[in-house]
Design a protein around this motif. Structure first.
Motif, mmCIF file in Angstrom:
data_model
loop_
_atom_site.group_PDB
_atom_site.id
_atom_site.type_symbol
_atom_site.label_atom_id
_atom_site.label_comp_id
_atom_site.label_asym_id
_atom_site.label_seq_id
_atom_site.Cartn_x
_atom_site.Cartn_y
_atom_site.Cartn_z
ATOM 1 N N LYS A 102 37.756 162.652 -36.276
ATOM 2 C CA LYS A 102 38.673 162.584 -37.426
ATOM 3 C C LYS A 102 40.085 163.012 -37.018
ATOM 4 C CE LYS A 102 35.970 164.938 -40.297
ATOM 5 N NZ LYS A 102 35.486 165.605 -41.545
ATOM 6 N N ALA A 103 40.179 164.056 -36.204
ATOM 7 C CA ALA A 103 41.499 164.516 -35.745
ATOM 8 C C ALA A 103 42.176 163.452 -34.890
ATOM 9 C CB ALA A 103 41.340 165.812 -34.949
ATOM 10 N N ASN A 129 41.797 154.212 -39.353
ATOM 11 C CA ASN A 129 40.820 154.453 -40.401
ATOM 12 C C ASN A 129 39.453 154.621 -39.741
ATOM 13 O OD1 ASN A 129 38.901 154.114 -42.542
ATOM 14 N ND2 ASN A 129 40.460 153.056 -43.743
ATOM 15 N N LEU A 130 38.690 155.623 -40.154
ATOM 16 C CA LEU A 130 37.371 155.836 -39.563
ATOM 17 C C LEU A 130 36.466 154.612 -39.721
ATOM 18 C CD1 LEU A 130 36.759 159.534 -40.618
ATOM 19 C CD2 LEU A 130 36.670 158.681 -38.273
ATOM 20 N N LYS A 131 36.723 153.807 -40.750
ATOM 21 C CA LYS A 131 35.930 152.594 -40.949
ATOM 22 C C LYS A 131 36.179 151.567 -39.844
ATOM 23 C CE LYS A 131 35.652 153.004 -45.995
ATOM 24 N NZ LYS A 131 35.989 152.382 -47.305
ATOM 25 N N GLU A 132 37.274 151.760 -39.104
ATOM 26 C CA GLU A 132 37.625 150.837 -38.027
ATOM 27 C C GLU A 132 37.025 151.258 -36.683
ATOM 28 O OE1 GLU A 132 42.033 149.434 -39.579
ATOM 29 O OE2 GLU A 132 41.847 151.379 -38.545
ATOM 30 N N VAL A 133 36.153 152.281 -36.726
ATOM 31 C CA VAL A 133 35.596 152.858 -35.505
ATOM 32 C C VAL A 133 34.124 152.491 -35.359
ATOM 33 C CG1 VAL A 133 35.054 155.014 -34.299
ATOM 34 C CG2 VAL A 133 37.193 154.798 -35.594
ATOM 35 N N VAL A 134 33.720 152.101 -34.149
ATOM 36 C CA VAL A 134 32.304 151.965 -33.809
ATOM 37 C C VAL A 134 31.996 153.013 -32.757
ATOM 38 C CG1 VAL A 134 32.817 150.122 -32.132
ATOM 39 C CG2 VAL A 134 30.481 150.444 -32.951
ATOM 40 N N ALA A 135 30.916 153.774 -32.962
ATOM 41 C CA ALA A 135 30.579 154.881 -32.075
ATOM 42 C C ALA A 135 29.148 154.756 -31.575
ATOM 43 C CB ALA A 135 30.758 156.215 -32.807
ATOM 44 N N PHE A 136 28.950 155.062 -30.297
ATOM 45 C CA PHE A 136 27.637 154.980 -29.654
ATOM 46 C C PHE A 136 27.176 156.370 -29.227
ATOM 47 C CE2 PHE A 136 29.780 150.965 -28.996
ATOM 48 C CZ PHE A 136 28.792 150.006 -29.156
#
Length: 252
Positions: free
Chosen positions: A182-183, A191-198
């Motif tokens: 988030k930081a 935007n966090l919605k634009e992030v993909v995380a593995f």
């Protein structure tokens, strides 16, 4: 929504069991034009090489206690020096025990094996710098002793490693990869919605939950598999690369 950022854990996620990065994975990241972030429990000295191989400009290190963007620290959460000193006095009384302290660029340990291998410096528990410590590793088979400690009273938490239940990772209470992500997103105006995380392990949980799309490796612990939006192949099957290639059209 198109993804503008890929965040990836290293061990048991991006890397094979032998800690290698496959050519397939390197090629998949070379094709991306999005922001690439490494998010790991490792310190920067053991992260930077892999970040360079996948063209990552940002690194979330030591489970989210410090975040780097283009070599600059943009966020950090350190352990309180006095509370840490008090906790060390409790931890060192556990039998058996090995203690490792992680600073931003150095690691000190009581485990002579890693000192002799040149991976860490020797830790003198009677004389050490209590400042800028980002996390502690405690290795002990005496789980009852660890469970008897009220870590929250020190403003900290202890989480066992899934691959070795005798290793407990101690960090500041609110340190996690999700808060660090988030930081970083605030810093990059993402935007966090634009992030993909593995991810695969307990320390990836908050990151998987915060990302617009959380992807669990097939070898992930049950909690990560349950929290993720999607699942991919295991780390040894290049699951991250396979997912990226399959979803190439989903990126901005």
């Amino acid at each position: 929504m198109k993804y503008k950022c890929v965040v990836v854990d290293l061990d048991q996620t991006l890397l094979h069991k032998d800690k290698s990065l496959s050519d397939l994975t390197a090629a998949a990241f070379a094709q991306l034009e999005t922001e690439i972030v490494v998010a790991t429990g490792r310190a920067i000295v053991r992260t930077q090489r892999y970040a360079e191989l996948i063209h990552a400009r940002s690194m979330i290190c030591t489970n989210g206690s410090i975040v780097y963007h283009q070599g600059q620290v943009i966020y950090r959460q350190e352990l309180d020096s006095q509370k840490l000193t008090d906790l060390i006095e409790v931890l060192r009384k556990i039998e058996p025990v090995h203690i490792t302290l992680f600073y931003p660029t150095e690691v000190y340990t009581t485990n002579e094996y890693f000192v002799k291998k040149g991976e860490s410096l020797r830790l003198d528990l009677d004389h050490f710098n209590p400042h800028e410590i980002q996390r502690i590793f405690v290795v002990t088979s005496n789980h009852a002793a660890i469970q008897s400690i009220n870590f929250s009273a020190y403003g900290m938490k202890a989480v066992p490693l899934s691959e070795d239940g005798d290793i407990f990772v101690i960090t500041a209470q609110h340190v996690n990869k999700g808060n660090a992500l988030k930081a970083l997103c605030d810093h990059l105006s993402l935007n966090l919605k634009e992030v993909v995380a593995f991810g695969d392990d307990y320390n990836d949980l908050e990151m998987i939950q915060e990302a617009g799309c959380g992807v669990a490796m097939a070898n992930a612990v049950p909690e990560i598999l349950a929290a993720a939006d999607q699942q991919t192949l295991s780390n040894d099957e290049d699951g991250v690369a396979v997912w990226l290639q399959k979803h190439r059209s989903d990126f901005a």
